[in-house]
Scaffold this motif. Structure first.
Motif, PDB file in Angstrom:
ATOM      1  N   LEU A  82       0.822  -1.213   0.000  1.00  0.00           N
ATOM      2  CA  LEU A  82       0.000   0.000   0.000  1.00  0.00           C
ATOM      3  C   LEU A  82       0.855   1.262   0.000  1.00  0.00           C
ATOM      4  CD1 LEU A  82      -2.851  -1.048   2.456  1.00  0.00           C
ATOM      5  CD2 LEU A  82      -2.902  -0.974  -0.046  1.00  0.00           C
ATOM      6  N   THR A  83       2.110   1.180   0.407  1.00  0.00           N
ATOM      7  CA  THR A  83       2.986   2.360   0.394  1.00  0.00           C
ATOM      8  C   THR A  83       3.415   2.729  -1.024  1.00  0.00           C
ATOM      9  OG1 THR A  83       5.043   1.093   0.648  1.00  0.00           O
ATOM     10  CG2 THR A  83       3.864   1.713   2.661  1.00  0.00           C
ATOM     11  N   ARG A  84       3.256   1.796  -1.980  1.00  0.00           N
ATOM     12  CA  ARG A  84       3.701   2.038  -3.357  1.00  0.00           C
ATOM     13  C   ARG A  84       2.536   2.238  -4.329  1.00  0.00           C
ATOM     14  NH1 ARG A  84       8.171  -2.376  -4.901  1.00  0.00           N
ATOM     15  NH2 ARG A  84       8.294  -0.996  -6.729  1.00  0.00           N
ATOM     16  N   VAL A  89      -4.735   5.804  -7.876  1.00  0.00           N
ATOM     17  CA  VAL A  89      -5.510   4.582  -7.624  1.00  0.00           C
ATOM     18  C   VAL A  89      -6.277   4.739  -6.320  1.00  0.00           C
ATOM     19  CG1 VAL A  89      -5.381   2.103  -7.186  1.00  0.00           C
ATOM     20  CG2 VAL A  89      -3.908   3.148  -8.918  1.00  0.00           C
ATOM     21  N   GLU A  90      -7.595   4.639  -6.406  1.00  0.00           N
ATOM     22  CA  GLU A  90      -8.455   4.838  -5.243  1.00  0.00           C
ATOM     23  C   GLU A  90      -8.869   3.530  -4.586  1.00  0.00           C
ATOM     24  OE1 GLU A  90     -11.489   6.582  -7.454  1.00  0.00           O
ATOM     25  OE2 GLU A  90     -10.523   8.545  -7.675  1.00  0.00           O
ATOM     26  N   ARG A  91      -8.980   2.466  -5.399  1.00  0.00           N
ATOM     27  CA  ARG A  91      -9.444   1.184  -4.877  1.00  0.00           C
ATOM     28  C   ARG A  91      -8.699   0.051  -5.561  1.00  0.00           C
ATOM     29  NH1 ARG A  91     -15.403   0.075  -5.768  1.00  0.00           N
ATOM     30  NH2 ARG A  91     -15.305   1.535  -7.521  1.00  0.00           N
ATOM     31  N   ILE A  92      -8.554  -1.043  -4.852  1.00  0.00           N
ATOM     32  CA  ILE A  92      -8.025  -2.276  -5.430  1.00  0.00           C
ATOM     33  C   ILE A  92      -9.069  -3.359  -5.169  1.00  0.00           C
ATOM     34  CG2 ILE A  92      -6.158  -3.970  -5.402  1.00  0.00           C
ATOM     35  CD1 ILE A  92      -4.359  -1.720  -4.277  1.00  0.00           C
ATOM     36  N   VAL A  93      -9.699  -3.797  -6.238  1.00  0.00           N
ATOM     37  CA  VAL A  93     -10.819  -4.737  -6.141  1.00  0.00           C
ATOM     38  C   VAL A  93     -10.313  -6.151  -6.374  1.00  0.00           C
ATOM     39  CG1 VAL A  93     -12.912  -5.512  -7.334  1.00  0.00           C
ATOM     40  CG2 VAL A  93     -12.629  -3.102  -6.733  1.00  0.00           C
ATOM     41  N   ARG A 143      -9.278   5.809   2.787  1.00  0.00           N
ATOM     42  CA  ARG A 143     -10.211   6.498   3.676  1.00  0.00           C
ATOM     43  C   ARG A 143      -9.428   7.350   4.667  1.00  0.00           C
ATOM     44  NH1 ARG A 143     -15.247   8.010   3.360  1.00  0.00           N
ATOM     45  NH2 ARG A 143     -15.776   5.950   2.563  1.00  0.00           N
ATOM     46  N   GLN A 144      -9.594   8.693   4.538  1.00  0.00           N
ATOM     47  CA  GLN A 144      -9.015   9.668   5.470  1.00  0.00           C
ATOM     48  C   GLN A 144      -7.509   9.442   5.691  1.00  0.00           C
ATOM     49  OE1 GLN A 144     -11.520   9.378   8.934  1.00  0.00           O
ATOM     50  NE2 GLN A 144     -13.193  10.524   7.978  1.00  0.00           N
ATOM     51  N   GLY A 145      -6.801   9.285   4.587  1.00  0.00           N
ATOM     52  CA  GLY A 145      -5.355   9.150   4.636  1.00  0.00           C
ATOM     53  C   GLY A 145      -4.854   7.753   4.917  1.00  0.00           C
ATOM     54  N   GLY A 146      -5.758   6.819   5.165  1.00  0.00           N
ATOM     55  CA  GLY A 146      -5.379   5.434   5.400  1.00  0.00           C
ATOM     56  C   GLY A 146      -6.090   4.499   4.432  1.00  0.00           C
ATOM     57  N   TRP A 147      -6.122   3.213   4.779  1.00  0.00           N
ATOM     58  CA  TRP A 147      -6.750   2.219   3.931  1.00  0.00           C
ATOM     59  C   TRP A 147      -7.704   1.358   4.753  1.00  0.00           C
ATOM     60  CZ3 TRP A 147      -6.127   1.475  -1.361  1.00  0.00           C
ATOM     61  CH2 TRP A 147      -5.125   2.241  -1.975  1.00  0.00           C
ATOM     62  N   LYS A 148      -8.766   0.896   4.098  1.00  0.00           N
ATOM     63  CA  LYS A 148      -9.710  -0.040   4.698  1.00  0.00           C
ATOM     64  C   LYS A 148      -9.949  -1.205   3.745  1.00  0.00           C
ATOM     65  CE  LYS A 148     -12.426   2.803   7.872  1.00  0.00           C
ATOM     66  NZ  LYS A 148     -13.806   3.160   8.289  1.00  0.00           N
ATOM     67  N   PHE A 149     -10.453  -2.299   4.304  1.00  0.00           N
ATOM     68  CA  PHE A 149     -10.899  -3.445   3.496  1.00  0.00           C
ATOM     69  C   PHE A 149     -12.394  -3.605   3.691  1.00  0.00           C
ATOM     70  CE2 PHE A 149     -12.128  -7.895   3.065  1.00  0.00           C
ATOM     71  CZ  PHE A 149     -11.653  -8.187   1.793  1.00  0.00           C
ATOM     72  N   ARG A 150     -13.109  -3.732   2.570  1.00  0.00           N
ATOM     73  CA  ARG A 150     -14.560  -3.942   2.611  1.00  0.00           C
ATOM     74  C   ARG A 150     -14.896  -5.328   2.080  1.00  0.00           C
ATOM     75  NH1 ARG A 150     -16.235   0.148  -0.243  1.00  0.00           N
ATOM     76  NH2 ARG A 150     -16.963   1.462   1.479  1.00  0.00           N
ATOM     77  N   ALA A 151     -15.747  -6.058   2.763  1.00  0.00           N
ATOM     78  CA  ALA A 151     -16.274  -7.334   2.284  1.00  0.00           C
ATOM     79  C   ALA A 151     -17.465  -7.022   1.383  1.00  0.00           C
ATOM     80  CB  ALA A 151     -16.707  -8.196   3.468  1.00  0.00           C
TER      81      ALA A 151
END
Length: 411
Positions: A82-84, A89-93, A143-151
């Motif tokens: 995620l640092t690279r 890129v907004e999402r990785i599906v 999300r707000q400078g970080g990353w989340k995972f959604r199911a």
């Protein structure tokens, strides 16, 4: 604990490992796992569509590491740094497609996300799938400078076409490497040949293979109903081996043939299914015909394939299957081609194309007509020579009286 569908959880901005696991074995559809890097909801190019045949993103941020199979489980592993990930890129599906059935027949499908130390940071088991042939399992998103995972756990009944409409994925034909398998006792050899392409429907319970039917000039037609092919899928395969002639323009790998179909439905609708113009068709709604992909180089061992949904046989008035030379040659001369129609139920039908001695760039392969509710297949093997300035599609249209309007297209 597995996440409920639709829920999300924060993940660390570091190197993550995404493992997608499912049960695998006889009768279970083959499953392709992909990672899609999205900008404004779409991929920017095929480089943003990663699979085990296209494993590495140019940025180095995402990579398909392996596909392994053990203890009845198949697992695809992606690593995501995620640092690279590029700022755009907004999402990785994480998506999956099924070949040979639906996800209702793929048990144990789930995603586990782990961090650098192997700790689980997200876990989702997909349940409740039924007729879907493409699924979005989960996604990593900013999300707000970080990353989340959604199911996510949402799918499409139209397979890769659903992903194409949603995310801009190209309906490319993968040159698939064999999946690693657990060694099994060797069986006595019964012959040589390529593995048969999987049908996009549930395989018949019977393992007995009906006798093959070969169409010839003397016996050019066969009734599908009389052979038991009244439902399920009909796979039309074109395969070829090219030798150099005075009409070829380069190596065999540069030859690009396109398998196409003109259709006319009983309600009067007409159209074409072909790679040109990205008119790949649909299986579960009109025209009930789908082109698997576009093999642009001839490198695929499976050639090109069309699938016809025989559950809607009553909706067809006629289907003309034909092939055009897109580039690489100016005639079918030297093309050793075989056409095979393989219904899910009933005997396979095949025929070879006779040697071409004219400068033809379009060949009518087979005509399927509705005769009293029964689809009858007639071998055409008819080479056509377009007039100057006339496209191959318009040429075959005129020869068979389809009466469509044609405009220039590209792929």
């Amino acid at each position: 604990m597995t996440m409920p569908k639709g829920s999300n959880t924060p993940v660390p901005t570091t190197v993550l490992r995404l493992e997608t696991t499912r049960r695998a074995g006889p009768g279970t559809p083959a499953t392709e796992i992909a990672a899609l890097l999205l900008t404004s909801g779409r991929i920017r190019s095929d480089a943003d569509h990663l699979t085990r045949d296209h494993p590495a993103h140019p940025s180095g941020a995402v990579r398909h590491e392996e596909t392994r199979r053990e203890d009845g489980l198949a697992t695809d592993v992606f690593t995501v740094d995620l640092t690279r990930v590029e700022d755009a890129v907004e999402r990785i599906v994480l998506a999956a497609t099924a070949d040979g059935g639906t996800f209702g027949q793929v048990p144990g499908l789930g995603v586990r996300v782990t961090g650098p130390d192997g700790e689980t940071v997200a876990h989702y088991d997909n349940t409740g799938a039924s007729v879907e042939t493409a699924l979005v399992l989960g996604e990593l998103y900013r999300r707000q400078g970080g990353w989340k995972f959604r199911a996510v756990g949402q799918g499409y009944g139209s397979g890769l076409e659903g992903l194409a409409q949603e995310y801009g994925v190209t309906a490319r034909r993968e040159v698939r490497r064999p999946e690693p398998v657990t060694p099994e006792p060797r069986q006595p050899a019964t012959g040589l040949g390529r593995p048969e392409p999987q049908l996009p429907y549930v395989a018949s319970e019977s393992t007995a293979q009906p006798a093959k039917i070969t169409l010839t000039k003397a016996a050019p037609a066969v009734s599908l109903a009389k052979q038991g092919a009244t439902s399920g899928a009909l796979r039309v395969n074109l395969n070829w081996r090219m030798r150099a002639t005075r009409w070829t323009k380069g190596p065999a790998r540069d030859l690009d043939l396109d398998l196409c179909a003109l259709y006319e439905l009983t309600d009067g609708r007409k159209g074409v299914v072909q790679a040109l113009g990205n008119a790949f068709g649909t299986l579960h709604r009109p025209p009930y015909i789908h082109l698997d992909g576009d093999d642009r180089t001839g490198a695929s061992a499976d050639g090109e394939n069309l699938t016809v949904n025989l559950d809607h046989a009553a909706d067809f008035r006629r289907i003309l299957v034909f092939v055009t030379i897109y580039e690489g040659a100016t005639s079918f001369a030297g093309l050793n081609a075989t056409v095979t129609l393989r219904p899910q139920h009933g005997a396979p039908v095949d025929f070879s194309l006779d040697e071409c001695a004219v400068p033809s760039t379009v060949c009518a392969l087979a005509l399927l007509t509705n005769e009293g509710g029964d689809l009858v297949v007639r071998r055409e093997a008819r080479y056509l020579v377009p007039e100057r300035g006339m496209s191959p599609q318009r040429t075959v249209d005129r020869a068979y009286g389809w009466g469509m309007n044609w405009t220039p297209g590209r792929k």
